[in-house]
Scaffold this motif. Structure first.
Motif, PDB file in Angstrom:
ATOM      1  N   CYS A 133      15.921   9.162 -42.379  1.00  0.00           N
ATOM      2  CA  CYS A 133      16.659   7.970 -41.959  1.00  0.00           C
ATOM      3  C   CYS A 133      15.707   6.779 -41.959  1.00  0.00           C
ATOM      4  O   CYS A 133      14.760   6.722 -41.177  1.00  0.00           O
ATOM      5  CB  CYS A 133      17.268   8.179 -40.574  1.00  0.00           C
ATOM      6  N   ALA A 134      15.954   5.839 -42.868  1.00  0.00           N
ATOM      7  CA  ALA A 134      15.157   4.618 -42.927  1.00  0.00           C
ATOM      8  C   ALA A 134      15.791   3.572 -42.000  1.00  0.00           C
ATOM      9  O   ALA A 134      16.774   3.858 -41.305  1.00  0.00           O
ATOM     10  CB  ALA A 134      15.099   4.102 -44.360  1.00  0.00           C
ATOM     11  N   GLY A 135      15.238   2.372 -41.992  1.00  0.00           N
ATOM     12  CA  GLY A 135      15.821   1.275 -41.221  1.00  0.00           C
ATOM     13  C   GLY A 135      15.865   0.036 -42.096  1.00  0.00           C
ATOM     14  O   GLY A 135      14.865  -0.317 -42.722  1.00  0.00           O
ATOM     15  N   VAL A 136      17.027  -0.605 -42.164  1.00  0.00           N
ATOM     16  CA  VAL A 136      17.137  -1.846 -42.931  1.00  0.00           C
ATOM     17  C   VAL A 136      16.974  -3.012 -41.953  1.00  0.00           C
ATOM     18  O   VAL A 136      17.726  -3.138 -40.986  1.00  0.00           O
ATOM     19  CB  VAL A 136      18.470  -1.919 -43.689  1.00  0.00           C
ATOM     20  N   VAL A 137      15.961  -3.831 -42.196  1.00  0.00           N
ATOM     21  CA  VAL A 137      15.585  -4.894 -41.241  1.00  0.00           C
ATOM     22  C   VAL A 137      15.502  -6.257 -41.933  1.00  0.00           C
ATOM     23  O   VAL A 137      14.745  -7.128 -41.533  1.00  0.00           O
ATOM     24  CB  VAL A 137      14.250  -4.546 -40.531  1.00  0.00           C
TER      25      VAL A 137
ATOM     26  N   GLY B 298      19.050 -10.764 -37.574  1.00  0.00           N
ATOM     27  CA  GLY B 298      19.037 -11.827 -36.568  1.00  0.00           C
ATOM     28  C   GLY B 298      18.414 -11.438 -35.239  1.00  0.00           C
ATOM     29  O   GLY B 298      18.284 -12.271 -34.350  1.00  0.00           O
ATOM     30  N   MET B 299      18.016 -10.163 -35.098  1.00  0.00           N
ATOM     31  CA  MET B 299      17.524  -9.697 -33.796  1.00  0.00           C
ATOM     32  C   MET B 299      16.029  -9.948 -33.610  1.00  0.00           C
ATOM     33  O   MET B 299      15.527  -9.865 -32.499  1.00  0.00           O
ATOM     34  CB  MET B 299      17.820  -8.193 -33.629  1.00  0.00           C
ATOM     35  N   GLY B 300      15.306 -10.231 -34.700  1.00  0.00           N
ATOM     36  CA  GLY B 300      13.849 -10.443 -34.606  1.00  0.00           C
ATOM     37  C   GLY B 300      13.102  -9.263 -35.201  1.00  0.00           C
ATOM     38  O   GLY B 300      13.082  -8.177 -34.620  1.00  0.00           O
ATOM     39  N   ILE B 301      12.488  -9.473 -36.359  1.00  0.00           N
ATOM     40  CA  ILE B 301      11.951  -8.335 -37.115  1.00  0.00           C
ATOM     41  C   ILE B 301      10.806  -7.643 -36.374  1.00  0.00           C
ATOM     42  O   ILE B 301      10.752  -6.401 -36.350  1.00  0.00           O
ATOM     43  CB  ILE B 301      11.547  -8.776 -38.551  1.00  0.00           C
ATOM     44  N   GLU B 302       9.912  -8.406 -35.723  1.00  0.00           N
ATOM     45  CA  GLU B 302       8.720  -7.773 -35.142  1.00  0.00           C
ATOM     46  C   GLU B 302       9.069  -6.793 -34.020  1.00  0.00           C
ATOM     47  O   GLU B 302       8.682  -5.622 -34.090  1.00  0.00           O
ATOM     48  CB  GLU B 302       7.709  -8.835 -34.683  1.00  0.00           C
TER      49      GLU B 302
ATOM     50  N   GLU C 260       9.571 -11.233 -45.465  1.00  0.00           N
ATOM     51  CA  GLU C 260       9.978 -10.257 -44.446  1.00  0.00           C
ATOM     52  C   GLU C 260       9.086  -9.015 -44.512  1.00  0.00           C
ATOM     53  O   GLU C 260       8.713  -8.448 -43.480  1.00  0.00           O
ATOM     54  CB  GLU C 260      11.443  -9.857 -44.654  1.00  0.00           C
ATOM     55  N   GLY C 261       8.746  -8.610 -45.740  1.00  0.00           N
ATOM     56  CA  GLY C 261       7.865  -7.450 -45.910  1.00  0.00           C
ATOM     57  C   GLY C 261       6.502  -7.691 -45.286  1.00  0.00           C
ATOM     58  O   GLY C 261       5.944  -6.814 -44.608  1.00  0.00           O
ATOM     59  N   ALA C 262       5.960  -8.885 -45.498  1.00  0.00           N
ATOM     60  CA  ALA C 262       4.647  -9.206 -44.939  1.00  0.00           C
ATOM     61  C   ALA C 262       4.704  -9.202 -43.415  1.00  0.00           C
ATOM     62  O   ALA C 262       3.779  -8.720 -42.744  1.00  0.00           O
ATOM     63  CB  ALA C 262       4.184 -10.558 -45.466  1.00  0.00           C
ATOM     64  N   ARG C 263       5.784  -9.730 -42.858  1.00  0.00           N
ATOM     65  CA  ARG C 263       5.932  -9.723 -41.393  1.00  0.00           C
ATOM     66  C   ARG C 263       6.018  -8.292 -40.867  1.00  0.00           C
ATOM     67  O   ARG C 263       5.422  -7.958 -39.843  1.00  0.00           O
ATOM     68  CB  ARG C 263       7.187 -10.506 -40.982  1.00  0.00           C
TER      69      ARG C 263
END
Ligand SMILES: *Cc1c(COP(=O)(O)O)cnc(C)c1O
Length: 386
Positions: free
Chosen positions: A48-52, A58-62, A83-86
Motif C-alpha cells: 500500500c503506497a500513499g498518494v500525497v 491540501g493537508m500539508g505534505i511534510e 513535491e518530490g523534493a519536499r
C-alpha cells in the motif's frame, strides 16, 4: 516579511491557536494513519503506497508523509518534482514516484533528489534510457501505460513499438508498470474491466515488474484490481472513494472559522452580494472570516438547486445565507443561543456534522477539489492522538 506572513498561520506551540488566526484547518494525523492501515489491510498481499500530490490533498505534505511513514508506508506518489523534493527532505529513505513524468531537461534532478519518474511515452523512455546510459547506472523508473483514459501514459500503439524495438529497456530499471482507472468510483462501469483487460495484455509484453492499477476506489473494487501495489490518495484523507457506498474512512479534516461580527436585521432586509437572500423574519446574522479565497467555494451558494449544509456553532446548526464572498461567509444564527454565537467565537464549516463530500455535493464538485483548494490563510493544526 515571512514573520508577518506567519502571524496568523504558524503554530505558536503544538496545537496552539494564533491570536491572529481567522480560520483553522485541523488535520487528524492519527486518522490518516488509521486510514492507511485500513487500506493496507484491504490490499492484503499488495503493497500500500500513499498518494500525497497537491500538498497531500491540501493537508500539508511534510506532516502527512511523516505520519504515513510512521504507519508503515514506504512508497509515495507525488505529481511534481517540487513535491518530490519536499517529500525526500522529510523522508530520505522513501521510494517516491513523480507522476508528471520526465519533462525535457529534468532527468538529472531525479537521481540527485532520489526520485523516480513515471515515464509515459516513448520519448520519455528514450530520454531516461539515454540519461541512464550517460551516467552508467540502470536508474529506476515506473512505466505508465494508458489503458483508455487518454491522459498520461503510453497508448497501446507505443507499447507495441517499444516491444518491437526494446533496446532502451536494457538501459534502465523498470521498477513498476502502472496504469490509472478512469471510472473506479463507479462500481459496475464497463470501463473498469476493459481497462484491466488492456492492462493485463499490455504489461505481459513488457519486462516482468511489479504492477499497479488501483487508486483508492480501485483498491476497494476488489482483489482483481490490486496487483502488487495500490496507490490510494483520497481515502487516506477521509474522502469518498466510491460513489453511492457508505464511506468507512476516518474523517480527518476540521475547518473552523471565527465570527467577526454579529448583527440583528429585520425581516425584508437582504444579505450579501447580489442581494440574493431576503430575510423572512427578524434575524441575527454572523459574519465568518472564511471565503472563496480560502477555498470555501462560492458555488455552494450558487444555482445548484439544493441548500448548502449549515455551519455549526457549539453543536447548533447555523444556515449559510447569501453569497460566499472572497473573505467572508454569512450565517443565520437566529436559532443559536446568543452566548454561543458571539464575536470571536468559532463556527465549524467542515467536521463532525458536515463532511468534505457534503460540501462538494452542494457545490457541484468532488471532495478532492474541496480539499485541495483549502488555502494558505488557514492556520493548520496537526493532532495525532485521537
Ligand atoms: C491521484 C492519483 C491516484 C490517487 O487517486 P485517488 O482517487 O485519490 O485515490 C492514484 N494514481 C494516479 C496516477 C493518480 O493520479
Amino acid at each position: 516579511m515571512s514573520e508577518a506572513r506567519d502571524l496568523a498561520t504558524a503554530e505558536q506551540a503544538p496545537g496552539a491557536v494564533s491570536a491572529a488566526a481567522r480560520a483553522l484547518l485541523t488535520v487528524d494525523l492519527a486518522g490518516i494513519k488509521a486510514n492507511w492501515r485500513w487500506l493496507a489491510a484491504v490490499a492484503k498481499g499488495a503493497e500500500c503506497a500513499g498518494v500525497v500530490k497537491a500538498d497531500a490533498y491540501g493537508m500539508g505534505i511534510e506532516p502527512v508523509v511523516a505520519a504515513l511513514w510512521d504507519a508503515g508506508c514506504r512508497t509515495f506518489f507525488v505529481a511534481t518534482l517540487v513535491e518530490g523534493a519536499r517529500l525526500k527532505a522529510v523522508l530520505p529513505n522513501a521510494t517516491a514516484y513523480v507522476l508528471d513524468g520526465l519533462m525535457p531537461g529534468t532527468a538529472a534532478i531525479y537521481p540527485e533528489r532520489g526520485l523516480r519518474p513515471v515515464l509515459g511515452s516513448l520519448v520519455e523512455i528514450a530520454e531516461w534510457a539515454a540519461y541512464s546510459r550517460a551516467v552508467g547506472a540502470k536508474l529506476p523508473a515506473a512505466v505508465h501505460i494508458d489503458t483508455g483514459m487518454n491522459r498520461l501514459g503510453m497508448p497501446p500503439g507505443e507499447v507495441h513499438k517499444l516491444v518491437a524495438e526494446p533496446a532502451p529497456l536494457n538501459d534502465f530499471t523498470v521498477a513498476l508498470v502502472m496504469s490509472h482507472l478512469a471510472c473506479a468510483d463507479t462500481v459496475g462501469s464497463p470501463m473498469n474491466a476493459r481497462q484491466k483487460a488492456a492492462f493485463d495484455a499490455l504489461r505481459a509484453l513488457l519486462p516482468d515488474a511489479p504492477a499497479s492499477l488501483a487508486n483508492s476506489a480501485g483498491t476497494l473494487l476488489g482483489p482483481d484490481y490490486r496487483y502488487d501495489l495500490v496507490r490510494p490518495g483520497i481515502a487516506l484523507y477521509g474522502g469518498r472513494a466510491i460513489d453511492g457506498r457508505p464511506n468507512p474512512a476516518a474523517k480527518v479534516v476540521r475547518v473552523e472559522s471565527r465570527i467577526l461580527q454579529i448583527r440583528d436585521a429585520p425581516a425584508g432586509e437582504v444579505v450579501g452580494y447580489g442581494a440574493t437572500f431576503t430575510l423572512t423574519r427578524p434575524s441575527r446574522i454572523a459574519t465568518l472570516a472564511t471565503g472563496y479565497a480560502d477555498g470555501f467555494l462560492r458555488s455552494i451558494t450558487g444555482p445548484i438547486g439544493r441548500p448548502p449544509p449549515p455551519a455549526y456553532i457549539g453543536g447548533y446548526p447555523a444556515p449559510i445565507v447569501g453569497r460566499v464572498s472572497m473573505d467572508l461567509v454569512t450565517l443565520d444564527v437566529t436559532d443559536v443561543p446568543p452566548e454561543l454565537a458571539q464575536r470571536g467565537a468559532w463556527a465549524e464549516l467542515i467536521g463532525r456534522h458536515v463532511q468534505v463530500d457534503d460540501l462538494a455535493d452542494s457545490s457541484g464538485t468532488i471532495g478532492y477539489e474541496v480539499l485541495t483548494r483549502l488555502g494558505p490563510r488557514f492556520q493548520r493544526i496537526y493532532v495525532s492522538d485521537t
